[in-house]
Scaffold this active site. Sequence first.
Site, short mmCIF file in Angstrom:
data_model
loop_
_atom_site.label_atom_id
_atom_site.label_comp_id
_atom_site.label_asym_id
_atom_site.label_seq_id
_atom_site.Cartn_x
_atom_site.Cartn_y
_atom_site.Cartn_z
N ASP A 118 0.84 -1.20 0.00
CA ASP A 118 0.00 0.00 0.00
C ASP A 118 0.88 1.26 0.00
OD1 ASP A 118 0.84 -0.16 2.62
OD2 ASP A 118 -1.14 0.18 3.51
N GLU A 165 9.49 -4.27 10.22
CA GLU A 165 9.90 -2.97 9.66
C GLU A 165 10.36 -2.02 10.76
OE1 GLU A 165 7.09 -1.14 6.97
OE2 GLU A 165 8.28 0.71 6.84
N ASP A 181 -1.10 -6.10 -0.25
CA ASP A 181 -1.43 -5.47 1.03
C ASP A 181 -2.92 -5.24 1.18
OD1 ASP A 181 0.74 -5.13 2.70
OD2 ASP A 181 1.26 -3.14 1.93
N GLU A 211 -1.23 -5.42 8.68
CA GLU A 211 -0.37 -4.88 9.74
C GLU A 211 -0.98 -5.12 11.12
OE1 GLU A 211 0.40 -0.74 8.93
OE2 GLU A 211 1.18 -1.15 6.92
O1 KIV Z 1 3.58 -1.10 1.57
C1 KIV Z 1 4.72 -1.58 1.45
O2 KIV Z 1 5.44 -1.35 0.48
C2 KIV Z 1 5.20 -2.45 2.52
C3 KIV Z 1 6.66 -2.77 2.54
C4 KIV Z 1 7.44 -1.57 2.88
C5 KIV Z 1 6.96 -3.89 3.43
O3 KIV Z 1 4.45 -2.85 3.34
#
Ligand code: KIV
EC number: 2.1.2.11
Length: 273
Positions: free
Chosen positions: A52, A190, A91, A123
Site C-alpha cells: 500500500d 519494519e 497489502d 499490519e
Molecule cells: O507497503 C509496502 O510497500 C510495505 C513494505 C514496505 C513492506 O508494506
Amino acid sequence: MKFNDSGNSRVTVPAFMRRKSGDPPLVVLTAYDAATAALAEAGGVDCILVGDSLGMVVLGYENTLSVTVDDMIHHAAAVGRIRQRALLVVDMPWLSYHISVEEAVRNAARLIQETGADAVKLEGGSERVGVIEAILNAEIPVMGHLGLTPQSVLKMGGYKVQGRKDSRAERLVDDAGALQEAGVFGMVLEGIPVALADRITAAVQVPTIGIGAGPGCDGQVLVIHDLLGLLPGKVPKFVRQYADAHTDLTAAVSTWVGDVRAGRFPTDEESYS
Ligand code: KIV
C-alpha cells in the site's frame, strides 16, 4: 486441472516457508504496475509485494491511509497479469480489515479473486489474531507486518523506529508469537533495532522479512522506487539505491524535449511514408 509438480517453478507459499533458514535470504520487492512487475520478475525476486506504499510512491499521497481496496485491486491486477515465477502478495489497505471480521474476509477474497494474488498482508499484532484466523479459514494465506507499521502513522506520531524501549520490544516479541500461532506464513519486520529483529527471527518458525531491521532476518524487502531512485529527494537510512533513475530518466526526457523543439525529432526514419 494442472498439478503443481516439478515442471512448475512458481514460488508457492509452502516453498516460501521452507526458506526459513534465510540461506539464501528471501528477496521481496514491491511492484505496482506492469513495468515494475516486469523489472521485479526479470531481476529474479522470490516474491512481489503490491504494497500500500503505492499510495505514496504512485498515487502521490502523504501517507498510506487514503489507499482503498479498489486502488489495490487496480494495481495488483496489473502486476498479476505480468507476474510469472514470484509469489504475489497484496497489502490489505487501512480500514479494509479493521471494521469487522466479515468485511476483512470479503476484502481479502476480493484482493485474491480480482488480482490473481497468492496471499494478503496486513499490519498489526495480537489485536489482529481474530481477523487473521478468519481469513485463513477462507483458505487465504496471510503475511503479518510488525514494528513500524505505516498504517499506524497517526498513532506513532510519524515514521519512527519501534521497539527501542524494553517494554515495547517485549510486546513485539509477544506479537510475533501471536501472529505465528494465528497461522501467518511469514512476517515483515519494519523499522526495528537489529537485536530485536534477530530475537524475533530466532523465536518464530516462519520467515521474517526485514526492511530497516538489519541483516539477520530470513529475507529482505525494499520499495522498488527507493531501490531504483525513481523519485527525487532523500531516501531513508535503510535504503540502498542501486540506480539514480530519476536523474537518468529526466536527462532522457529533457533530451527528447530539446530534440522536438529543435526539429530533430522525428526523422524520416521515424516516420511512415
Ligand atoms: O507497503 C509496502 O510497500 C510495505 C513494505 C514496505 C513492506 O508494506
